[in-house]
Design an enzyme around this catalytic site. Sequence first.
Site, short mmCIF file in Angstrom:
data_model
loop_
_atom_site.label_atom_id
_atom_site.label_comp_id
_atom_site.label_asym_id
_atom_site.label_seq_id
_atom_site.Cartn_x
_atom_site.Cartn_y
_atom_site.Cartn_z
N GLU A 137 -12.02 -33.53 36.03
CA GLU A 137 -13.07 -34.56 36.03
C GLU A 137 -12.87 -35.58 37.17
O GLU A 137 -12.97 -36.78 36.97
CB GLU A 137 -13.19 -35.25 34.67
CG GLU A 137 -13.70 -34.28 33.62
CD GLU A 137 -14.16 -34.92 32.31
OE1 GLU A 137 -14.12 -36.14 32.19
OE2 GLU A 137 -14.53 -34.16 31.41
C1 LIG Z 1 -6.86 -27.07 33.99
C2 LIG Z 1 -8.13 -27.27 34.70
C3 LIG Z 1 -9.34 -27.19 34.02
C4 LIG Z 1 -10.54 -27.31 34.70
N1 LIG Z 1 -11.73 -27.12 34.03
C5 LIG Z 1 -12.88 -27.05 34.75
C6 LIG Z 1 -14.11 -26.67 34.13
O1 LIG Z 1 -14.18 -26.45 32.92
N2 LIG Z 1 -15.22 -26.56 34.90
C7 LIG Z 1 -15.19 -26.82 36.24
O2 LIG Z 1 -16.21 -26.69 36.88
N3 LIG Z 1 -14.04 -27.21 36.85
C8 LIG Z 1 -12.90 -27.31 36.15
N4 LIG Z 1 -11.73 -27.67 36.77
C9 LIG Z 1 -11.75 -27.99 38.19
C10 LIG Z 1 -11.44 -29.43 38.53
O3 LIG Z 1 -12.55 -30.23 38.31
C11 LIG Z 1 -10.96 -29.44 39.97
O4 LIG Z 1 -9.67 -28.87 39.93
C12 LIG Z 1 -10.93 -30.77 40.59
O5 LIG Z 1 -12.24 -31.17 40.86
C13 LIG Z 1 -10.13 -30.82 41.88
O6 LIG Z 1 -10.39 -29.75 42.72
P1 LIG Z 1 -9.17 -28.91 43.34
O7 LIG Z 1 -8.24 -28.60 42.25
O8 LIG Z 1 -9.75 -27.79 44.09
O9 LIG Z 1 -8.45 -29.92 44.31
P2 LIG Z 1 -8.86 -30.24 45.83
O10 LIG Z 1 -10.30 -30.58 45.89
O11 LIG Z 1 -8.36 -29.17 46.69
O12 LIG Z 1 -8.06 -31.58 46.08
C14 LIG Z 1 -6.67 -31.60 46.48
C15 LIG Z 1 -6.22 -33.05 46.56
O13 LIG Z 1 -6.96 -33.74 47.56
C16 LIG Z 1 -7.55 -34.93 47.03
N5 LIG Z 1 -8.84 -35.12 47.69
C17 LIG Z 1 -9.82 -34.22 47.90
N6 LIG Z 1 -10.84 -34.78 48.56
C18 LIG Z 1 -10.50 -36.07 48.80
C19 LIG Z 1 -11.12 -37.18 49.46
N7 LIG Z 1 -12.31 -37.09 50.02
N8 LIG Z 1 -10.45 -38.35 49.52
C20 LIG Z 1 -9.22 -38.48 48.96
N9 LIG Z 1 -8.59 -37.47 48.33
C21 LIG Z 1 -9.21 -36.29 48.24
C22 LIG Z 1 -7.69 -34.67 45.55
O14 LIG Z 1 -7.64 -35.90 44.83
C23 LIG Z 1 -6.45 -33.82 45.26
O15 LIG Z 1 -5.36 -34.66 45.04
C24 LIG Z 1 -10.54 -27.58 36.09
C25 LIG Z 1 -9.32 -27.71 36.76
C26 LIG Z 1 -8.13 -27.55 36.09
C27 LIG Z 1 -6.86 -27.64 36.86
#
Ligand SMILES: Cc1cc2nc3c(=O)[nH]c(=O)nc-3n(C[C@H](O)[C@H](O)[C@H](O)COP(=O)(O)OP(=O)(O)OC[C@H]3O[C@@H](n4cnc5c(N)ncnc54)[C@H](O)[C@@H]3O)c2cc1C
Length: 828
Positions: free
Chosen positions: A506
């Site tokens: 989220e």
């Molecule tokens: C256990 C689990 C359950 C989930 N359940 C769902 C679900 O039911 N449905 C769904 O759609 N998604 C789900 N997600 C996805 C979740 O919403 C994403 O993992 C999340 O949005 C972050 O994306 P990412 O993991 O690809 O990280 P990335 O986007 O790759 O981010 C990597 C890091 O960079 C930082 N970052 C990225 N962009 C910026 C910026 N512009 N400025 C500063 N910092 C930044 C982030 O904070 C993070 O620390 C789930 C994820 C997990 C791990």
Amino acid sequence: MVWVLLILTLVAVAVLAMRRAPLWQWAFAALVIGALSRISTDNGLWLMTDLLGWILALLPAVILGLLSLTPIRKLVLTGPAYGIVKSILPRVSRTEQEALDAGTVGWDAELFSGRPDWTKLLGVRKPTLSTEEQAFLDGPCEKVCSMIDDWDTRNNRADMPPAVWTYLKEQGFLGMLIGREHGGLGFSAQAQSQVVSKIASRSIAAGITVMVPNSLGPGELLEKYGTDAQKKKYLGRLARGQEVPCFALTGPHAGSDAAGMRDVGVVCYDMYEGKKTLGVKLSWDKRYITLAPVATLLGLAFHLHDPEHLIGETDNVGITLALVPAKYPGVKIGRRHYPSRSAFMNGPTQGRNVFIPMDFLIGGKEYVGQGWRMLMECLSTGRAISLPAIGTVSIKHALRVTSAYARIRRQFGIPVGLMEGVAEPLSRMVRSSYTFEASRALTASMVDEGQRPSVLSALLKYRTTEAMRDRFNDAMDIHGGRAVQDGPSNYLFSGYATVPVAITVEGANILTRTLITFAQGALRAHPYLYAEISAAQNKDKRSGIAAFDKAFTGHVSFILRNMAGSFLHAISGGRFASTPVDHEMARWYRQLSRYSQSFALVGDWTVAFLGGDLKRKQRLSGRMADILSDLYLLSSVLKRYEDDGRIEEDRPVVNAIARDLIFSMEQSFAAVFANFPNVVLRNLMRVLVFPLGRHAKPASDRETYRLARSVLQPGAFRDRLTKGTYVSMDPKDVTGVLEDALIKITGAAEIETKFIRAIKKGVIERRLDRDAISDAVEKGVLTEAEAATLRLADQATDKVIKVDDFEPDELGSKQLRRERPSVEEAAE
Ligand SMILES: Cc1cc2nc3c(=O)[nH]c(=O)nc-3n(C[C@H](O)[C@H](O)[C@H](O)COP(=O)(O)OP(=O)(O)OC[C@H]3O[C@@H](n4cnc5c(N)ncnc54)[C@H](O)[C@@H]3O)c2cc1C
């Protein structure tokens, strides 16, 4: 006379600034002061002896007077300023605009205004549950908690047992937010939050399983935007658990930047149920989707294209949402990820050129292209409930078990919790438990009043889950090896391991803190900025300038008031700031008022100076988010104290939290000033906010030690701090064993003191080969009755400090176990 005039001028400026006087009043004041200055230098003669002198003295009044006339002001000031501001203000993209429009502002706007209206805080309804909600919490919710064995769930099955799944579905846990008219429980946000909390205090995996269908997902989307046919078809089945939903937004290339997804749908005709039908050919590749492996109904977000203009004039229609049955031909679903080795269901899903009819789109044709707004609207309420609930209850659960353990576990002859070094983290847990329960409950109440607090939910999400991480670390440290050794009797490790899930979902915390909270807050909750940006983006220049003029003049008086207010509050130590109460806590309300004014000043200048660079200057933005969230946390703590009826026993914890939060705000302000890119503004802000330096001090060692001590025993204070967690009193239960031991040990405290004194004097000895308690009776240290009481406490202690061990071939995967050589083979 010069001094009198100077003082008069300063007073006039301060009064006008604080009253946010209109320009003509400034002009009038300038006229009076200008005239007085001339009269004084002319020695009281009303003569035009020095024409130039008079012109100069009255010039400010003339300029201000002219500027108070709208057409002149537009011509010479706001018109040219419009052009400059247009180029420096941050541009808002369509998805950002939709995110901004999705939420409502409430208390955050009060904090941004610099003059919070206390009635808006204290008027938020107290956190209450209906009789039915309370009965559900005490009945089915309590029961399902007793059915969950977290170790069995995460270690043996990597899933909840079928009986728990069935119970959750049948009792309506998965449809708490679905209205009664559709067969759901129709619970308030407060009730949903408390149900998820209680379950998560037993097993975070189970908590997440219940949270997801009640958070952002098909249920809520259908309730809000579904067509009548969709509601009829799905809501009842979802409420009864006959359908298990999931919602897929994230993909391999679209995480935080979810709107950048590559998933696509193309409007076209194809065959459906034997007929040529208008629909969408969908291709998607999603991952990390919670509940996907067991879902029967898949919610999907994708970019919709209409190259043949079959549904409208636009080619690129925008983000659109669909509901696709998991068994639908072409849907690939069922494989699992293993998030933090937790047992909740999570996995990927894919599909390539899967044709769906138009009525699979959520809301049908009417809502095509509006998916992002729909998601953001749901997120602003869902995020206010779900993760604040899980984060807060994790902190309270950690406190509940750690306070017991720190009293039970002895080293160097005393309970470890009494050692100052251990009391320090324990006291942090006390303060966090009070703070985050206060803000969880307040925010859920706001949602129940109809707010969609997008900014507050964002800051609460990152602050609660960060605190969850820190307090789990504290709890682990205090437990030492007891919490490191995983097994059926470890009640901390799974929560500790699941922290990164809460941090990531989220809106990952780094992004939420450094990009979303302050920038969105500034745009949404600032009294003028949004209006200025909207005016600047207005395609019609004339009406743009008219709107800009109105916002800009308001903004200038806002700036002047913040400057005067910040400075005056700072030199008076906030003594004259507003407060709604007249008891001891009035000083914290005043400080809150003072720092809100300083926040308004610094926030304003930060946005004005950084403009479009705000998204890049994330360290500054992150610190501003911290100040805003500290202001919010303090507000909620003061509100809780009032709502709870000003409980005397809670005074020390409220005072300690207030001190900490004010100290933390001062630190953040200092870091903003130290790193602000413009040296003039930086120093000016420093003078206006801290003209006499920084003086806040965090809670003292003495008060924090006392807080830690007060939770080392059973009682109302400990219960209040940990309310809403599942507490078992069964000595055979994984956490019940702690409650049992704590009662027995505190009940035997005096006997124990006598016993330990005898050990220290060398009268008796604790040895594995002797029963020291029997020796104590023999030596006349204890009576038989005392020995019996102490023995029970001793046995309970043994159970608490016990850790699990395993046969070597119990550990590892079945495959590896088969391949692993026996001890004899290894020896050969
Ligand atoms: C256990 C689990 C359950 C989930 N359940 C769902 C679900 O039911 N449905 C769904 O759609 N998604 C789900 N997600 C996805 C979740 O919403 C994403 O993992 C999340 O949005 C972050 O994306 P990412 O993991 O690809 O990280 P990335 O986007 O790759 O981010 C990597 C890091 O960079 C930082 N970052 C990225 N962009 C910026 C910026 N512009 N400025 C500063 N910092 C930044 C982030 O904070 C993070 O620390 C789930 C994820 C997990 C791990």
